[in-house]
Scaffold this active site. Structure first.
Site, PDB file in Angstrom:
ATOM      1  N   GLU A 218       0.843  -1.059  -0.036  1.00  0.00           N
ATOM      2  CA  GLU A 218      -0.040  -0.076   0.010  1.00  0.00           C
ATOM      3  C   GLU A 218       0.833   1.252  -0.075  1.00  0.00           C
ATOM      4  O   GLU A 218       1.530   1.559   1.005  1.00  0.00           O
ATOM      5  CB  GLU A 218      -0.893  -0.103   1.097  1.00  0.00           C
ATOM      6  CG  GLU A 218      -2.094  -1.253   1.008  1.00  0.00           C
ATOM      7  CD  GLU A 218      -3.131  -1.033   1.986  1.00  0.00           C
ATOM      8  OE1 GLU A 218      -3.206  -0.148   2.870  1.00  0.00           O
ATOM      9  OE2 GLU A 218      -4.279  -1.584   1.861  1.00  0.00           O
ATOM     10  N   CYS A 252      -1.783   9.133   2.848  1.00  0.00           N
ATOM     11  CA  CYS A 252      -1.490   8.620   1.544  1.00  0.00           C
ATOM     12  C   CYS A 252      -2.588   8.921   0.276  1.00  0.00           C
ATOM     13  O   CYS A 252      -2.219   8.790  -0.657  1.00  0.00           O
ATOM     14  CB  CYS A 252      -1.065   7.165   1.509  1.00  0.00           C
ATOM     15  SG  CYS A 252      -2.372   6.219   2.161  1.00  0.00           S
TER      16      CYS A 252
END
Length: 474
Positions: A218, A252
């Site tokens: 990720e 993110c």
């Protein structure tokens, strides 16, 4: 090698070996036994949430309400989904039988991969450690956790939680710097789940390749936000402002830059300024004293974001909101920038901080050309009330996930696969998709009766006729 480093290396190997031996036991655990493990996490979290909030405040002055929303609620939501659905996830999943295999029945069973490694980041230090742990335990694995050394108070909280709830052969946690992570990555884990930067993600993948360990990465990247002239500008401004400046932009999936149709650019700019004032400075005392605004995690990252701002200004960008910085407080004001170009570092690297470039566009084709020249993002945000325009963007872009008329909410959606694509990540998480990442999908075929034996050699005319019949269904 120093004595302490050697001791730590030996201990890491000992714990790994203990987990590898124990993995065959956890693989046979029932849904009820795995549910009890998850309930232990749930009870600990609810009992100690004030201590968790205090740890996050220590690390980067994260507001208590923000911790409740982004760390505690999100984790609890993931737990509830697993607790409610685990029995179903673990059952054999029947599949249809193709004609040539008539007389057989087939199913997919999800079995644990074994010993897993979870390397988590500092920006959401609890949620992004425990979310994959929930998936790993639900799937019947053992797990070793490596939280970030940049959020030490949160890592200490996690260490105490893991030590309280689990034996080391089941779940263990190692603190430390990149050297500890490198020592862990030398081991032949059955699966590695990494959340962090693309640069480190490449190193993790190379290390995993040496042992043929499967990976979930990720990562991040520059998630675009598109606003066309049909959008609800006030709503878009509020939602962009929240998605960008929650956690001080250290997310993110935060909007990394906004591309706005030129005809509504000034309206959006003004609306974002008003939204920021309403969120972080409603009394006009200044955002620096707001209890709702977090700080940059450390001096290094403050310097990195400040350098992005300085570089942009030196190359001709203009600040239309914010821009104030205080090094001693690691404070960077919510900042809106215009006149940015691709030569500026903040348009080349993921910003991961409270700077937001605003880029006007005239035509859809212009936007598509711009996005096509960049890496595939972790998220794409579209603000439009025109369904055909929205479909146009979806058909001509690629992203790990997309949200229409909001930002970031997909990350807590436990029924959606969440993750990146290529440069922004590999694999998916959340709910069943997280369970699936930590499982081997094992196909099983059971023969009862069938026609396949009539296809064995010698290939007589009868056999050939049967084959020709089957080819009609190809």
């Amino acid at each position: 090698m120093a004595a302490s480093e050697l001791e730590n290396t030996v201990r890491i190997r000992d714990v790994f070996d203990a987990q590898r031996a124990f993995a065959s036991i956890t693989a046979l655990t029932s849904a009820g036994e795995r549910i009890e493990k998850l309930k232990k996490i749930q009870h600990y979290l609810l009992k100690n949430r004030d201590r968790l909030a205090a740890a996050l405040q220590t690390d980067f002055r994260k507001p208590v309400a923000e911790t409740a929303l982004t760390e505690i609620f999100s984790t609890h939501n993931e737990l509830k989904t697993a607790l409610s659905n685990l029995k179903h996830w673990m059952k054999p999943h029947p599949v249809a039988t193709p004609l040539p295999l008539l007389g057989t029945s087939s199913y997919v069973r999800y079995e644990p991969k074994g010993v897993t490694l979870i390397i988590s980041p500092w920006n959401y230090p609890f949620y992004l450690t425990i979310k994959p742990l929930i998936s790993a335990l639900a799937a019947g694995n053992t797990a070793i956790l490596k939280p970030s050394e940049l959020s030490p108070a949160s890592s200490a909280f996690l260490r105490e939680m893991v030590k309280t709830l689990f034996a080391e052969e089941e779940v263990a946690l190692f603190e430390g710097n990149a050297t500890v992570a490198q020592k862990l990555l030398e081991l032949p884990f059955d699966h590695i789940f990494f959340t962090g930067s693309s640069v480190v993600g490449k190193e993790v993948m190379m290390a995993a390749a040496r042992n043929l360990s499967s990976v979930t990465l990720e990562l991040g990247g520059k998630s675009p936000c598109l606003v066309d002239e049909t959008a609800d500008i006030d709503a878009a401004a509020r939602r962009i402002a929240w998605g960008k400046w929650v956690n001080n932009g250290q997310t993110c999936v935060a909007p990394d830059f906004v591309m706005v149709q030129r005809s509504v650019k000034d309206r959006l700019k003004k609306a974002i300024q008003e939204a920021v004032r309403g969120m972080y400075d409603p009394e006009g005392k200044g955002i620096a004293v707001s209890e709702s605004y977090a700080r940059i995690i450390n001096d290094h990252h403050f310097g990195r974001v400040k350098a992005l701002l300085d570089d942009a200004l030196e190359k001709g960008a203009t600040v239309t909101m914010g821009g104030q910085t205080v090094a001693g407080d690691r404070f960077i004001e919510p900042t809106l920038l215009e006149n940015v170009t691709s030569k500026m570092k903040l348009m080349q690297d993921e910003i991961f901080g409270p700077l937001l470039p605003l880029i006007p566009y005239d035509t859809r084709e212009e936007v598509i050309r711009f996005l096509a020249s960049r890496s595939k993002p972790l998220a794409l945000y579209i603000f439009s009330r025109n369904d055909s325009a929205t479909q146009y963007w979806l058909d001509r872009t690629t992203a790990g996930n997309t949200v229409i008329n909001d930002t970031m909410i997909h990350f807590a959606h436990t029924e959606l696969p969440v993750g990146g694509v290529n440069q922004s990540g590999i694999g998916k998480s959340n709910g069943f998709y997280g369970f699936q990442e930590f499982s081997n999908a094992r196909g099983v075929v059971k023969r009862q009766f069938g026609i396949t034996e009539y296809l064995y050699p010698p290939y007589s005319d009868k056999v050939k006729r049967i084959i020709q019949f089957l080819l009609k269904y190809v």
